[in-house]
Design a protein around this motif. Structure first.
Motif, short mmCIF file in Angstrom:
data_model
loop_
_atom_site.label_atom_id
_atom_site.label_comp_id
_atom_site.label_asym_id
_atom_site.label_seq_id
_atom_site.Cartn_x
_atom_site.Cartn_y
_atom_site.Cartn_z
N PHE A 85 -8.13 92.70 27.38
CA PHE A 85 -8.43 93.73 26.46
C PHE A 85 -7.04 94.44 26.22
N ALA A 86 -6.16 94.37 27.13
CA ALA A 86 -4.67 94.99 26.77
C ALA A 86 -4.00 94.12 25.92
N GLY A 87 -4.38 92.91 25.66
CA GLY A 87 -3.58 92.20 24.54
C GLY A 87 -4.37 92.56 23.12
N TYR A 88 -5.56 92.85 23.26
CA TYR A 88 -5.91 93.59 21.96
C TYR A 88 -5.55 94.97 21.94
N TYR A 89 -5.17 95.62 22.61
CA TYR A 89 -4.83 97.16 22.42
C TYR A 89 -3.43 96.97 22.04
N TYR A 121 -4.84 100.96 43.67
CA TYR A 121 -6.20 100.74 43.83
C TYR A 121 -6.53 99.24 43.84
N PHE A 122 -6.11 98.63 42.78
CA PHE A 122 -6.53 97.07 42.45
C PHE A 122 -5.99 96.48 43.71
N PHE A 123 -4.67 96.58 43.89
CA PHE A 123 -3.91 95.45 44.86
C PHE A 123 -4.35 95.72 46.24
N MET A 124 -4.84 96.95 46.72
CA MET A 124 -5.40 97.26 47.96
C MET A 124 -6.62 96.40 48.43
N ARG A 125 -7.44 96.17 47.17
CA ARG A 125 -8.49 95.17 47.42
C ARG A 125 -8.14 93.71 46.91
N ILE A 126 -7.00 93.03 47.00
CA ILE A 126 -6.68 91.64 46.81
C ILE A 126 -6.05 91.44 47.78
N HIS A 127 -6.29 90.16 48.30
CA HIS A 127 -5.83 89.80 49.42
C HIS A 127 -4.37 89.58 49.38
N VAL A 128 -3.36 89.95 50.60
CA VAL A 128 -2.16 90.18 50.63
C VAL A 128 -1.50 88.93 50.04
N ASN A 129 -1.91 87.65 50.42
CA ASN A 129 -1.26 86.40 49.94
C ASN A 129 -1.45 85.93 48.44
N GLU A 130 -2.15 86.79 47.94
CA GLU A 130 -2.50 86.45 46.45
C GLU A 130 -1.78 87.57 45.62
N GLN A 131 -1.36 88.70 46.14
CA GLN A 131 -0.94 89.83 45.20
C GLN A 131 0.41 89.76 44.53
N LEU A 137 -10.62 91.58 41.14
CA LEU A 137 -9.83 90.54 40.46
C LEU A 137 -10.46 90.26 39.06
N THR A 138 -12.07 89.92 39.15
CA THR A 138 -12.83 89.95 37.88
C THR A 138 -12.39 90.90 36.82
N TYR A 139 -12.45 92.08 37.37
CA TYR A 139 -12.02 93.38 36.67
C TYR A 139 -10.78 93.14 36.03
N LEU A 140 -9.69 92.86 36.82
CA LEU A 140 -8.37 92.99 36.66
C LEU A 140 -8.16 92.09 35.38
N LYS A 141 -8.71 90.81 35.53
CA LYS A 141 -8.75 89.80 34.52
C LYS A 141 -9.17 90.26 32.93
N ASN A 155 2.23 89.29 38.91
CA ASN A 155 2.91 88.74 37.81
C ASN A 155 1.85 88.12 36.58
N GLN A 156 0.93 87.64 37.08
CA GLN A 156 0.10 87.04 36.06
C GLN A 156 -0.87 87.96 35.16
N TYR A 157 -1.19 88.94 35.64
CA TYR A 157 -2.23 90.08 35.16
C TYR A 157 -1.50 91.37 34.87
N TRP A 158 -1.12 92.16 36.03
CA TRP A 158 -0.59 93.39 35.63
C TRP A 158 0.85 93.53 34.98
N LYS A 159 1.67 92.99 35.47
CA LYS A 159 3.21 92.98 35.04
C LYS A 159 3.25 92.77 33.45
N PRO A 160 2.45 91.72 32.81
CA PRO A 160 2.53 91.56 31.41
C PRO A 160 1.88 92.77 30.57
N MET A 161 0.67 93.03 31.22
CA MET A 161 -0.02 94.34 30.75
C MET A 161 1.04 95.64 30.74
#
Length: 656
Positions: free
Chosen positions: A288-292, A216-226, A279-283, A231-237
């Motif tokens: 918060f995943a770091g706290y968790y 759902y997140f990545f359907m709303r993020i431009h394909v060039n940025e996915q 993207l703001t929400y994903l960041k 790698n920056q936000y979802w994968k580490p989480m």
């Protein structure tokens, strides 16, 4: 194939019939499944404005029928939950009849259970497999139950749950029909139902809610940025939390007071995100995943005092506090609260949870208490955030000193699963409270019963005539437990031999036994009193101080006049009446748990009357020992409620 989300009411109202195909298995839901459905309904009932709750999907296919019959559908998938709903509605109809609500009973029957103007098999809106059909028809027809199977077992379960007077049948009917949501999938007549059923029940891993959320997140993020953002936000989480990712997102969504059920995480998150702020929400989610991650694995926390406090929180299994603690961590990292204040909050949660655990306060309310706690603290004018937490929590069934002191001496502290973990933590805390300059590492110590779990003949003679009563009531209480590394050596040794080994212990708590010449009923009670007083200092009452009368022995010589148990009131005139009525009610409302009671308390309850001194005969034909003091009856009733997983809220004695 057509799929749509709809309310349960739309599925079962109107003239129609669902037929379970022959290739389907028979009805197989059990108590754990019924309890989960009932719990979901009760939670919706308690909410002021309940949202729709998704309970799964059903797959149907139009079936060929004669023109004069009702429309028929093969029920390809979802028969277990739909059959259970029909059984619950039948129990609800019968509850309405008993409560003199004939119109409600008629409405449930004629609009939800049957096709009232059709005869024969067309009369029933659901036709289970042939094996289950007779039992199901009996229940729908309102006949007495003559067979025992899973269909009738489900009816009896819901009938017991609906028995208390405060249960509102009409509200429950409205919740079932208007708030339970399903995805209805209707197949084309040309589809092969056998192949559909096989694919629905294949062993392949289904998409998790976190998978759906990621997509759902990545359907709303431009394909060039996915790729970069992944790698920056979802994968580490994802790598840090693994299988806990969905639960983290649920707790994240709950941190401001929302009640998000495990099946509703994806739908709840969808409501909060639009294309512009994905993207703001994903960041924020990633932060918060770091706290968790620190909550799940306190070793990730740099500050030793916070690390230890979090480890203790995890040992007492209070993950219901995670939504609240996510906000605390955010404030801590933003320097809104200090390290010391965060530590004080963690100690307060431990105190609150330990006291409620000892006093057998229900834990099911914790998932309502903690999510809204942060906002409640913000709304009050407290001296500090930590003091605000105490102000709010003291109003949430937080046990006062009198109850905590009494119950710590009565409770079966040691038991299977998490009880043993919590018991060890409590014993370790006793030892640490002595503040010995050379603290002994306690990780490798285990819990030892001074009076052993299996009594030899010598121990029986040593304890005296009442050895069975003493053993059953006091074996797992705090006074009979300690920590040792000599567990295997001590085993069933007599007390003098155990005392000699314990005198070699390096633990401060074991010095108590140096001055103990015997280990009988009164000795165990004396040590229970000693440790209970110590517990008051370790977990002091953090509420407003109120003068309390500690009258532990005051029930002796008193006369009970009434008993509240499981929502029902009974008039009683003695403590023996209290005991008899307590066990009778448990046997009636939770019959499957009577075997557990007879196994755990053979000297109190059984079917061999010759084992007892003075008896009362229970309604189920078993016998209960009543030659007991008032205090022992109170202690036994408390332990019996604990054994069958009922709470103190379910049992209250009126005394004059």
């Amino acid at each position: 194939m057509k799929a749509s989300e709809t309310k349960l009411q739309a599925i079962i109202e109107g003239n129609k019939q669902y037929i379970v195909p022959l290739f389907q298995r028979t009805y197989s839901w059990e108590k754990k499944d019924w309890e989960m459905l009932w719990k979901d309904i009760m939670e919706l009932l308690e909410e002021e404005n309940p949202r729709s709750h998704f309970i799964g999907s059903i797959v149907t296919m139009p079936a060929a029928s004669v023109p004069e019959g009702v429309p028929k559908y093969l029920l390809i998938d979802g028969q277990q939950r739909l059959t259970t709903i029909f059984i619950l509605l039948a129990a609800l109809r019968d509850k309405a009849k008993q409560c003199k609500q004939p119109l409600l009973a008629e409405e449930i029957n004629n609009t939800l259970l049957v096709n009232p103007y059709k005869g024969g098999l067309d009369h029933y809106k659901l036709q289970p497999t042939q094996v289950d059909r007779a039992s199901f028809h009996n229940i729908i027809d309102g006949n007495s139950i003559s067979t025992v199977d899973k269909i009738t077992g489900a009816y009896q379960f819901f009938e017991r749950k609906l028995r208390p007077e405060h249960i509102d049948a009409e509200k429950i009917k409205d919740i079932i029909t208007g708030k339970l949501s399903i995805v209805s999938i209707v197949l084309d007549p040309d589809d092969n139902p056998y192949l559909v059923f096989e694919s629905l029940n294949a062993k392949g891993q289904p998409l998790t809610q976190s998978d759906l959320i990621r997509n759902y997140f990545f359907m709303r993020i431009h394909v060039n940025e996915q790729e970069k953002i992944y790698n920056q936000y979802w994968k580490p989480m994802d790598e840090a939390l693994g299988e806990s990712l969905t639960e983290f997102i649920r707790h994240y969504l709950m941190r401001n007071g929302a009640n998000v059920k495990q099946n509703d995480v994806y739908f709840s998150l969808k409501e909060m995100i639009n294309r512009e702020d994905a993207l703001t929400y994903l960041k924020e989610l990633s932060r918060f995943a770091g706290y968790y991650e620190r909550l799940l694995n306190p070793m990730k926390e740099e500050k030793p005092m916070l690390r230890k406090a979090l480890q203790r929180i995890n040992r007492i299994e209070v993950n219901t506090a995670y939504p609240f603690l996510l906000n605390c961590y955010e404030d801590y990292f933003n320097q809104v609260i200090t390290t010391e204040e965060f530590y004080e909050v963690l100690k307060t949660i431990e105190n609150f949870t330990i006291r409620r655990f000892i006093c057998n306060v229900p834990t099911n309310s914790l998932n309502k208490i903690f999510p809204s706690l942060y906002n409640q603290v913000q709304e009050i004018k407290a001296e500090s955030f930590a003091s605000g937490v105490k102000v709010i929590l003291q109003t949430k069934k937080y046990p006062k000193d009198v109850e905590f002191l009494a119950r710590l001496q009565d409770v079966k502290l040691y038991g299977s699963g998490d009880r043993a973990v919590k018991a060890k933590l409590i014993l370790e805390t006793f030892e640490e409270s002595y503040q010995h300059k050379e603290q002994v590492p306690l990780e490798d110590f285990s819990i030892e019963h001074i009076m052993p779990q299996t009594l030899t003949e010598d121990w029986q003679n040593y304890l005296g005539e009442d050895w069975e009563l003493t053993h059953e009531l006091l074996l797992h209480t705090i006074g009979n437990l300690t920590l040792t590394k000599y567990n295997s050596e001590l085993s069933n040794l007599d007390f003098d031999s155990k005392k000699q080994l314990l005198q070699e212990s390096h633990l401060e708590m074991n010095k108590f036994f140096q001055n103990a010449s015997t280990w009988k009923k009164e000795d165990i009670k004396k040590r229970s009193e000693h440790l209970a007083e110590l517990a008051l200092k370790i977990w002091p009452y953090f509420g407003e101080t109120v003068s309390e009368q500690t009258n532990r022995s005051g029930i002796t010589g008193t006369t009970p006049t009434g008993l509240w148990i499981l929502g029902q009131y009974f008039t009683v005139s003695s403590w023996r009446d209290v005991l008899e009525q307590t066990i009778n009610t448990i046997a009636e409302l939770e019959p499957e748990k009577m075997d557990l009671l007879m196994k755990q308390f053979p000297r109190f309850i059984g079917r061999d009357k010759n084992k007892f001194r003075a008896i009362r005969t229970l309604k189920n034909g078993a016998f209960v020992e009543v030659n007991l003091s008032a205090k022992d009856i109170e202690r036994f009733c408390f332990q019996a409620l604990q054994a069958v997983e009922l709470s103190n809220d379910d049992w209250k004695v009126e005394i004059v």
